[in-house]
Design an enzyme around this catalytic site. Structure first.
Site: not given
Length: 145
Positions: A34, A39, A67, A70-71, A142
């Protein structure tokens, strides 16, 4: 007998390459997969609105809802995994499994939602990022900040 020797040598060679870090194992951890999907874009340079609109859609972050932020990290996965070997620091959730490194990124910020379409503003930079890592070997799971 010869086949068994060949397989043993191949296994020993693979383990040696893994130990030297020349071959990355295929991590099956869902959180790692994920993280990669959300990312990591090692081939892109990003930094534009078009990039963010395209990538957010392509990576599945516009359904069922847009979303908000996001990066994307623009570095190869080896360099990103190496961030996990830096000293532990405190994450936003107070856990101590975060690590910091400087990489090229694109930050995508939601600017509009219309008719089911998400629109993003992109901003590219080189900056410090903090990622949470877990597993053995440690891998990013994460994006903290």
């Amino acid at each position: 007998m010869a086949l068994q020797k060949t397989l043993s040598l191949l296994l020993l060679s693979l383990l040696t390459l893994l130990g030297l870090g020349l071959v990355q194992p295929s991590y099956g951890q869902p959180m790692y997969q994920r993280f990669l999907r959300q990312h990591v874009d090692s081939t892109g340079t990003g930094g534009t609105d078009l990039y963010c609109n395209t990538m957010m859609e392509r990576r599945g972050m516009t359904r069922p809802r847009c979303k908000k932020f996001n990066t994307f990290i623009h570095a190869d996965i080896g360099a990103i995994n190496n961030i996990c070997s830096t000293p532990n620091i405190r994450c936003k959730n107070a856990k101590e499994n975060c690590h910091e490194g400087v990489v090229r990124v694109t930050d995508c910020r939601l600017t509009a939602r219309s008719g089911g379409n998400c629109r993003y503003q992109g901003r590219g930079s080189s900056r410090s990022v903090v990622i949470a890592c877990q597993g053995n070997p440690l891998v990013p799971v994460h994006f903290d900040r």
